[in-house]
Design an enzyme around this catalytic site. Structure first.
Site, PDB file in Angstrom:
ATOM      1  N   GLN A 100     -44.779  -3.719  -9.965  1.00 39.36           N
ATOM      2  CA  GLN A 100     -44.872  -4.400 -11.528  1.00 39.36           C
ATOM      3  C   GLN A 100     -45.027  -5.890 -10.921  1.00 39.36           C
ATOM      4  O   GLN A 100     -44.373  -6.547 -10.281  1.00 39.36           O
ATOM      5  CB  GLN A 100     -43.473  -4.316 -12.045  1.00 39.36           C
ATOM      6  CG  GLN A 100     -43.603  -4.799 -13.482  1.00 39.36           C
ATOM      7  CD  GLN A 100     -42.155  -4.912 -14.230  1.00 39.36           C
ATOM      8  OE1 GLN A 100     -41.108  -5.423 -13.748  1.00 39.36           O
ATOM      9  NE2 GLN A 100     -41.969  -4.320 -15.217  1.00 39.36           N
ATOM     10  N   TYR A 172     -40.575 -12.594 -20.275  1.00 39.90           N
ATOM     11  CA  TYR A 172     -40.944 -13.339 -19.277  1.00 39.90           C
ATOM     12  C   TYR A 172     -42.698 -13.941 -19.538  1.00 39.90           C
ATOM     13  O   TYR A 172     -42.999 -13.807 -20.792  1.00 39.90           O
ATOM     14  CB  TYR A 172     -41.227 -12.542 -18.144  1.00 39.90           C
ATOM     15  CG  TYR A 172     -39.689 -12.290 -17.635  1.00 39.90           C
ATOM     16  CD1 TYR A 172     -38.938 -13.204 -17.144  1.00 39.90           C
ATOM     17  CD2 TYR A 172     -39.396 -10.958 -17.551  1.00 39.90           C
ATOM     18  CE1 TYR A 172     -37.810 -13.144 -16.659  1.00 39.90           C
ATOM     19  CE2 TYR A 172     -38.266 -10.720 -17.012  1.00 39.90           C
ATOM     20  CZ  TYR A 172     -37.231 -11.647 -16.866  1.00 39.90           C
ATOM     21  OH  TYR A 172     -36.005 -11.545 -16.411  1.00 39.90           O
ATOM     22  N   ARG A 224     -46.401  -3.120 -19.618  1.00 35.72           N
ATOM     23  CA  ARG A 224     -44.825  -3.158 -20.343  1.00 35.72           C
ATOM     24  C   ARG A 224     -44.693  -4.098 -21.439  1.00 35.72           C
ATOM     25  O   ARG A 224     -45.055  -5.096 -21.279  1.00 35.72           O
ATOM     26  CB  ARG A 224     -43.786  -3.035 -19.188  1.00 35.72           C
ATOM     27  CG  ARG A 224     -42.501  -2.742 -19.731  1.00 35.72           C
ATOM     28  CD  ARG A 224     -41.528  -2.509 -18.744  1.00 35.72           C
ATOM     29  NE  ARG A 224     -40.635  -1.508 -19.032  1.00 35.72           N
ATOM     30  CZ  ARG A 224     -39.226  -1.441 -18.877  1.00 35.72           C
ATOM     31  NH1 ARG A 224     -38.669  -2.361 -18.002  1.00 35.72           N
ATOM     32  NH2 ARG A 224     -38.610  -0.490 -19.173  1.00 35.72           N
ATOM     33  N   GLY A 315     -33.806   4.473 -15.412  1.00 36.41           N
ATOM     34  CA  GLY A 315     -33.320   3.303 -14.511  1.00 36.41           C
ATOM     35  C   GLY A 315     -32.024   3.611 -13.828  1.00 36.41           C
ATOM     36  O   GLY A 315     -31.693   3.958 -12.875  1.00 36.41           O
TER      37      GLY A 315
HETATM   38  C1  LIG Z   1     -30.534  -3.865 -12.059  1.00 33.51           C
HETATM   39  C2  LIG Z   1     -31.644  -3.760 -13.094  1.00 33.51           C
HETATM   40  C3  LIG Z   1     -32.661  -4.537 -12.685  1.00 33.51           C
HETATM   41  C4  LIG Z   1     -33.603  -4.398 -13.847  1.00 33.51           C
HETATM   42  N1  LIG Z   1     -35.036  -5.207 -13.413  1.00 33.51           N
HETATM   43  C5  LIG Z   1     -36.108  -4.985 -14.358  1.00 33.51           C
HETATM   44  C6  LIG Z   1     -37.519  -5.371 -13.860  1.00 33.51           C
HETATM   45  O1  LIG Z   1     -37.458  -6.006 -12.769  1.00 33.51           O
HETATM   46  N2  LIG Z   1     -38.592  -5.182 -14.697  1.00 33.51           N
HETATM   47  C7  LIG Z   1     -38.302  -4.700 -15.761  1.00 33.51           C
HETATM   48  O2  LIG Z   1     -39.301  -4.384 -16.495  1.00 33.51           O
HETATM   49  N3  LIG Z   1     -37.157  -4.275 -16.234  1.00 33.51           N
HETATM   50  C8  LIG Z   1     -36.113  -4.232 -15.461  1.00 33.51           C
HETATM   51  N4  LIG Z   1     -34.701  -3.687 -15.801  1.00 33.51           N
HETATM   52  C9  LIG Z   1     -34.928  -2.704 -17.082  1.00 33.51           C
HETATM   53  C10 LIG Z   1     -35.236  -1.488 -16.639  1.00 33.51           C
HETATM   54  O3  LIG Z   1     -36.297  -1.083 -16.261  1.00 33.51           O
HETATM   55  C11 LIG Z   1     -34.750  -0.641 -17.784  1.00 33.51           C
HETATM   56  O4  LIG Z   1     -35.768  -0.749 -18.876  1.00 33.51           O
HETATM   57  C12 LIG Z   1     -33.396  -0.475 -18.368  1.00 33.51           C
HETATM   58  O5  LIG Z   1     -32.429  -0.663 -17.586  1.00 33.51           O
HETATM   59  C13 LIG Z   1     -32.939   0.784 -19.371  1.00 33.51           C
HETATM   60  O6  LIG Z   1     -33.107   1.775 -18.669  1.00 33.51           O
HETATM   61  P1  LIG Z   1     -31.955   2.799 -18.091  1.00 33.51           P
HETATM   62  O7  LIG Z   1     -30.832   2.770 -19.144  1.00 33.51           O
HETATM   63  O8  LIG Z   1     -32.484   4.034 -17.666  1.00 33.51           O
HETATM   64  O9  LIG Z   1     -31.483   1.739 -17.177  1.00 33.51           O
HETATM   65  C14 LIG Z   1     -33.706  -3.707 -15.081  1.00 33.51           C
HETATM   66  C15 LIG Z   1     -32.725  -3.117 -15.311  1.00 33.51           C
HETATM   67  C16 LIG Z   1     -31.418  -3.140 -14.400  1.00 33.51           C
HETATM   68  C17 LIG Z   1     -30.250  -2.249 -14.682  1.00 33.51           C
END
Ligand SMILES: Cc1cc2nc3c(=O)[nH]c(=O)nc-3n(C[C@H](O)[C@H](O)[C@H](O)COP(=O)(O)O)c2cc1C
Length: 368
Positions: A100, A172, A224, A315
């Site tokens: 990404q 961002y 995204r 995630g």
């Molecule tokens: C620890 C953590 C780090 C994340 N870092 C990013 C990231 O670097 N880029 C991004 O687009 N989303 C990031 N997210 C968002 C996740 O990609 C995801 O959209 C969000 O957690 C919801 O999905 P989930 O419920 O399956 O975790 C992050 C989420 C978590 C929990």
């Protein structure tokens, strides 16, 4: 309806073995300069099994785009050898490796940038506690930033990744150019929707030009986006529908909506009859595959997402349950980790930067 184990060939020509992806999640495990650590490679390799693709956490394309400590970087050629080890580790488990690429814009701080002032479309601070006012990028710097996304794509190709995902979500820099909150410019990069879209349009040209020049095999380019903002002025769901009408006509391999829960309803009254995921999917008219995401924990969640998307990204479940996708494929659903994430984190061995990040996430709601 799409089954999670169906293979799919994207428009670039890359075939993914199934519809499951690791959602991009920063681990905060990189060295101070963004070079990947051994712990980080192990973390991704442990979670790649059974997935069609792994999307890495955000990697900054320029030093000034660094959003937080421990972030992955793809800003310099010296990072290519270690990035290559990450790509190989993911591919060694049978998943495609997508990095990404991102720029934090105003969502960072002087402390993170070794004293440099953060930059953005305009000199407007984000609406969050302790937000610093960024410096407005000049025309020349905007062009350099666009080139930096192209250069990052070249590095991803040279490192052996299968693709890049442009991080146009979660407030961002890419989103900051599209948002009327952070973009108050009066030149060709600001004002009308068309002008605020120009940065995205030019980024896509830069990224695809790198792909055309350097890729010797099919290379995935995904994008995204976040569906709406809370600030006024801010991106409304109507604006996102317009954005998707532009993006669905591009060569992108997939679009990825950023949601915390896949069944979320938009704040806009005009779009309150169905979920955001459904509206987004309808708008794409089948022209570009959609990745759905947000609180997927079990088979039923996957089916509900795949009713309105071509991929399901997972995630936090994958953090606490690294072999979750393998269990799903082998019908070992009773072995899924079902504890609340807050509890599950505490019982796992997680490297401390990631652990602390998650702990903070459950006390506040950072924009990641
Ligand atoms: C620890 C953590 C780090 C994340 N870092 C990013 C990231 O670097 N880029 C991004 O687009 N989303 C990031 N997210 C968002 C996740 O990609 C995801 O959209 C969000 O957690 C919801 O999905 P989930 O419920 O399956 O975790 C992050 C989420 C978590 C929990």
């Amino acid at each position: 309806m799409t089954q999670f184990n169906e293979q799919i060939t994207l428009s670039s020509g890359t075939t993914l073995k199934n519809r499951l992806m690791l959602s991009p999640m920063t681990t905060q495990l990189s060295f101070y300069n963004g070079v990947i650590t051994e712990d980080e490679i192990t973390y991704y390799a442990q979670r790649a099994k059974g997935l069609g693709a792994v999307i890495t956490g955000a990697a900054n394309v320029q030093d000034i785009g660094k959003g937080w400590p421990g972030e992955l970087s793809i800003a310099h050629d010296e990072m290519i050898p270690r990035l290559s080890e990450l790509a190989k580790a993911i591919q060694g488990e049978g998943a495609k490796a997508i990095v990404q690429i991102f720029h934090g814009g105003r969502m960072t701080s002087r402390a993170t940038l070794s004293g440099e002032q953060p930059v953005s479309a305009s000199a407007v601070a984000a609406e969050r506690p302790d937000a610093e006012t960024p410096r407005e990028l000049s025309e020349e710097e905007i062009l350099e930033t666009i080139q930096a996304f192209g250069d990052a794509t070249r590095r991803a190709i040279e490192a052996g990744f299968d693709g890049v995902e442009l991080h146009g979500a979660n407030t961002y820099l890419i989103q900051q150019f599209f948002s009327p909150h952070s973009n108050r410019r009066e030149d060709r990069w600001g004002g009308s929707l068309e002008n605020r879209y120009r940065f995205i349009d030019e980024l896509l040209k830069s990224v695809f030009s790198a792909v055309d020049t350097y890729a010797k095999k099919p290379f995935i380019v995904g994008y995204r986006f976040s569906p709406e903002e809370f600030e006024t002025p801010g991106i409304r769901f109507e604006d996102t529908i317009w954005l998707l009408e532009q993006l669905r006509e591009t060569k992108l391999d997939y679009l990825h909506v950023s949601l915390n829960t896949y069944d979320r309803i938009a704040r806009s009254e005009r779009y309150s009859d169905k979920t955001i995921l459904e509206y987004v999917h309808d708008t794409l008219q089948g022209k570009i595959p959609l990745v759905g995401v947000g609180s997927i924990r079990n088979r039923n969640d996957v089916s509900r997402v795949l009713a309105h998307a071509e991929f399901a990204a997972v995630g936090q479940q994958m953090i606490v349950d690294p072999e979750w996708a393998v269990k799903l494929a082998e019908n070992r659903d009773e072995e899924f980790v079902v504890k609340p994430f807050e509890k599950a984190y505490q019982e796992l061995y997680l490297p401390s930067p990631l652990y602390n990040f998650l702990k903070a996430r459950y006390q506040t709601t950072p924009n990641v």
